[in-house]
Motif scaffolding. Structure first.
Motif, short mmCIF file in Angstrom:
data_model
loop_
_atom_site.label_atom_id
_atom_site.label_comp_id
_atom_site.label_asym_id
_atom_site.label_seq_id
_atom_site.Cartn_x
_atom_site.Cartn_y
_atom_site.Cartn_z
N ALA A 53 -5.74 2.61 4.91
CA ALA A 53 -6.53 1.95 3.89
C ALA A 53 -5.87 0.86 3.22
CB ALA A 53 -7.50 2.57 3.25
N VAL A 54 -4.57 1.42 2.63
CA VAL A 54 -3.79 0.85 1.61
C VAL A 54 -2.99 -0.43 2.92
CG1 VAL A 54 -1.63 0.89 0.48
CG2 VAL A 54 -3.31 2.69 0.25
N ALA A 55 -2.53 -0.03 3.78
CA ALA A 55 -1.92 -1.13 4.65
C ALA A 55 -2.72 -2.33 5.19
CB ALA A 55 -1.22 -0.21 6.10
N ALA A 56 -4.15 -1.79 5.23
CA ALA A 56 -5.35 -2.53 5.77
C ALA A 56 -5.73 -3.40 4.82
CB ALA A 56 -6.44 -1.93 6.15
N GLU A 57 -5.62 -3.11 3.52
CA GLU A 57 -6.21 -4.04 2.34
C GLU A 57 -4.97 -4.90 2.02
OE1 GLU A 57 -7.16 -1.28 -0.62
OE2 GLU A 57 -8.55 -0.08 0.41
N LYS A 58 -3.77 -4.52 2.29
CA LYS A 58 -2.65 -5.58 2.00
C LYS A 58 -2.70 -6.67 2.97
CE LYS A 58 0.96 -2.34 0.37
NZ LYS A 58 2.32 -1.67 0.47
#
Length: 348
Positions: A251-256
């Motif tokens: 999720a952190v990578a997707a939000e970036k």
């Protein structure tokens, strides 16, 4: 981030809208007296004030003999029968039961590109709160200001307001059934242990987690979902808690990646890739967990006028039709006052 995730989801679904993209949901309340259609009309008017996505809805009232006469399997048929202009806003229906006048239902069908399931749930609770209080509890303008949302250009992202024909246009019965169970609430890790067991039982290959990418808790509109995949080899070697940690990193990578989008062209390009990309992951087992929503149950004030006892929903046909394929499925859950309400799809 809130602005961008809403814009991305507006551009992720086929345009224009079709009925296969609508998300039906029902909140059921214990009330001392059901609300009138005028109460509904007055309350929902506050939802449209400064709302960049919605300006009107189709409002009706329907009475059933009993709750058993309005099961989750009939929800899509209601959308087809009761909402002829499904491309023009959303459906809002007051639900009454002859067998029990002290039950009030709020049924909606929102287009998923514009309203995810959790925001739909929040809409129901804000509508009930507004009717109980006799004043605006949506607070659209206030929340937009608090979050510093940029809504002036949002209209260029909205789907076209006209009907279109799609393979799901006349689907009344989903290609799966739903097994409903109520169990004591457990922690997320333990819940995911159960999900893992079902995933392995079906010989699924990809765990699809539909996660809220925005914790703007007071915002009752927009689609804030990201779609995250946990491959079978990770599921097999991981506990429920480890699965949670894995998809949180995703999720952190997707939000970036979403944060890097700037222009309408960027959002259109990224949005067009979402569903083809999902299609490259076979034998998908989806998880949609709303968590503990007890703080929204309506018991904070005037509980006799309306307290939430049940929430039922299913994903639109466009998203959930894959749940009927071999090795696939969907597990939806929501926790209200210590009770976990589970909805697990089964192939017909």
């Amino acid at each position: 981030m809130v602005d961008k995730i809403i814009r991305l989801n507006l551009m992720s679904f086929p345009r224009p809208l079709n009925v296969a993209q609508f998300y039906p949901a029902l909140s059921t309340y214990s009330v001392e007296q059901p609300f009138s259609l005028d109460d509904f009309r007055d309350a929902v008017g506050h939802f449209f004030d400064k709302n960049p996505l919605f300006s009107k809805c189709h409002l009706i009232e329907r009475e059933f003999e009993s709750p058993e006469e309005f099961p989750i399997g009939s929800f899509q048929g209601i959308v087809l029968d009761e909402y002829p202009n499904y491309y023009d806003g959303f459906l809002l229906m007051s639900v009454r039961y002859k067998s029990n006048p002290n039950i009030q239902g709020i049924f909606t069908a929102f287009p998923m590109s514009m309203q995810d399931g959790f925001r739909c749930f929040q809409f129901h609770q804000a509508l009930m709160s507004t009717m109980k209080a006799g004043e605006d509890r949506f607070r659209i303008a206030e929340v937009i200001a608090e979050l510093q949302l940029q809504t002036a250009d949002m209209d260029q992202y909205l789907p076209a307001r006209k009907p279109s024909v799609d393979e799901g246009e006349t689907v009344r019965l989903m290609p799966w059934t739903v097994r409903e169970t109520v169990e004591p609430a457990v922690k997320l890790g333990s819940f995911l242990d159960t999900v893992k067991a079902e995933f392995q039982r079906r010989s699924s290959e990809n765990l699809l987690v539909m996660k809220n990418a925005s914790y703007a808790a007071g915002l009752p509109f927009g689609n804030h979902l990201v779609f995250l995949f946990v491959p079978r080899e990770v599921v097999d070697r991981s506990s429920g808690s480890q699965i949670r940690d894995y998809y949180k990193e995703l999720a952190v990578a997707a939000e970036k990646k979403v944060a890097e989008l700037e222009t309408p062209e960027d959002f259109a390009r990224a949005g067009a890739e979402v569903f083809p990309w999902i299609g490259t992951h076979p034998r998908r087992f989806g998880v949609n967990n709303y968590g503990d929503v007890s703080r929204f149950d309506g018991s904070d004030f005037l509980p006799d006028k309306g307290t939430l006892v049940q929430y039922q929903w299913h994903m639109p046909y466009m998203v959930s039709r894959g749940a009927a394929e071999e090795g696939s499925g969907m597990y939806m859950t929501i926790t209200i006052n210590g009770k976990a309400l589970h909805f697990l799809t089964q192939r017909r």
